[in-house]
Write a protein that holds these residues in place. Structure first.
Motif, PDB file in Angstrom:
ATOM      1  N   CYS A  39      11.275  26.236   2.472  1.00  0.00           N
ATOM      2  CA  CYS A  39      10.879  26.212   3.416  1.00  0.00           C
ATOM      3  C   CYS A  39      11.711  25.443   4.734  1.00  0.00           C
ATOM      4  O   CYS A  39      11.310  24.453   4.062  1.00  0.00           O
ATOM      5  CB  CYS A  39       9.489  26.255   3.924  1.00  0.00           C
ATOM      6  N   LYS A  80      11.353  28.603   8.616  1.00  0.00           N
ATOM      7  CA  LYS A  80      12.017  29.763   8.341  1.00  0.00           C
ATOM      8  C   LYS A  80      12.526  29.151   6.752  1.00  0.00           C
ATOM      9  O   LYS A  80      12.758  28.109   6.035  1.00  0.00           O
ATOM     10  CB  LYS A  80      13.281  29.731   8.850  1.00  0.00           C
ATOM     11  N   LYS A 140      14.465  28.152  -3.242  1.00  0.00           N
ATOM     12  CA  LYS A 140      13.473  29.168  -2.246  1.00  0.00           C
ATOM     13  C   LYS A 140      12.612  27.938  -1.329  1.00  0.00           C
ATOM     14  O   LYS A 140      11.947  27.127  -2.696  1.00  0.00           O
ATOM     15  CB  LYS A 140      13.285  30.129  -1.943  1.00  0.00           C
ATOM     16  N   TYR A 174      11.683  23.230   7.680  1.00  0.00           N
ATOM     17  CA  TYR A 174      10.718  23.012   9.535  1.00  0.00           C
ATOM     18  C   TYR A 174      11.719  23.000  10.544  1.00  0.00           C
ATOM     19  O   TYR A 174      12.571  22.296   9.996  1.00  0.00           O
ATOM     20  CB  TYR A 174       9.516  22.154   8.882  1.00  0.00           C
ATOM     21  N   ASP A 175      11.294  23.291  11.987  1.00  0.00           N
ATOM     22  CA  ASP A 175      11.571  22.202  12.799  1.00  0.00           C
ATOM     23  C   ASP A 175      11.195  21.372  13.185  1.00  0.00           C
ATOM     24  O   ASP A 175      10.825  21.105  12.195  1.00  0.00           O
ATOM     25  CB  ASP A 175      11.861  23.177  14.189  1.00  0.00           C
ATOM     26  N   THR A 182       7.604  25.704  13.698  1.00  0.00           N
ATOM     27  CA  THR A 182       8.479  26.979  13.209  1.00  0.00           C
ATOM     28  C   THR A 182       9.134  26.806  11.320  1.00  0.00           C
ATOM     29  O   THR A 182      10.017  25.987  11.515  1.00  0.00           O
ATOM     30  CB  THR A 182       8.503  28.028  14.694  1.00  0.00           C
ATOM     31  N   CYS A 193       5.442  28.875   3.963  1.00  0.00           N
ATOM     32  CA  CYS A 193       6.261  28.390   5.146  1.00  0.00           C
ATOM     33  C   CYS A 193       4.903  28.948   6.161  1.00  0.00           C
ATOM     34  O   CYS A 193       5.504  28.987   6.907  1.00  0.00           O
ATOM     35  CB  CYS A 193       7.579  29.577   5.441  1.00  0.00           C
ATOM     36  N   VAL A 227      14.490  29.065   3.271  1.00  0.00           N
ATOM     37  CA  VAL A 227      15.571  29.592   3.009  1.00  0.00           C
ATOM     38  C   VAL A 227      16.160  28.813   1.197  1.00  0.00           C
ATOM     39  O   VAL A 227      15.538  28.274   0.575  1.00  0.00           O
ATOM     40  CB  VAL A 227      16.285  28.066   3.642  1.00  0.00           C
TER      41      VAL A 227
END
Length: 182
Positions: free
Chosen positions: A43, A32, A41, A45-46, A30, A132, A34
């Motif tokens: 992305c 988000k 800006k 990722y986890d 997933t 993203c 940032v």
């Protein structure tokens, strides 16, 4: 007769491959959006564990398929099977097992590659924010479903192959007319 030990080993391999594929589906990336210290800006990722789970599932599925195909000599090598319904089933299940295997492998590999893909900075030249992108739901799930189908088809193929090879011998009596006795 089909080996129960071989069927159990292949079942365990398929079960592990299925569990890894389901775990990969649950642990997909997933992301988000940032903003960093410079105002750009990006992305975030986890963890990327789903990629490893998908690749692990693929390798275990390959090992399972290699075991079955090695024992049966991939249907094309070795002695000819006796003509029977078991031979027909073995041929159909051989083809089915390979088709299901190719689909499962494609889902697992495509899912692993797509899950590992991360978008880069796209805000450097005042373009739109990065998208993203993440992998769509269900890719590893489809791979898991086809792992189950591959396991079922390959195990039934092995049993049918064993029946066709170990069945009663064909009629070997003299069925022709002997010309010497006339």
């Amino acid at each position: 007769m089909a080996s129960s030990l071989l069927l159990a080993v292949v079942f365990v391999f398929d079960l592990i491959a299925f569990a890894l594929a389901v775990a990969a589906e649950q642990r997909r990336n997933t992301a988000k959006l940032v903003v960093d210290a410079n105002g750009r800006k990006y992305c975030q990722y986890d963890s990327d564990i789903a990629t490893g789970l998908g690749v692990g599932s693929f390798f275990i599925l390959v090992a399972s398929q290699v075991i079955i195909m090695t024992v049966t000599r991939c249907l094309c090598c070795g002695k000819a099977m006796r003509p029977s319904g078991s031979r027909s089933w073995a041929i159909c299940l051989f083809i089915t097992s390979w088709v299901m295997f190719i689909i499962a492998a494609a889902c697992l590999l495509a899912g692993s590659v797509r899950n590992a893909y991360h978008t880069k900075y796209r805000d450097l030249l005042k373009q739109n924010a990065p998208s993203c992108e993440t992998m769509r739901k269900g890719v590893f799930g489809a791979g898991a479903a086809f792992i189950v189908l591959t396991g079922i088809a390959s195990e039934i193929y092995y049993v049918s192959f064993s029946k066709a090879n170990n069945g009663p011998p064909p009629y070997a009596g003299d069925t022709g007319v002997r010309m010497g006795n006339l």
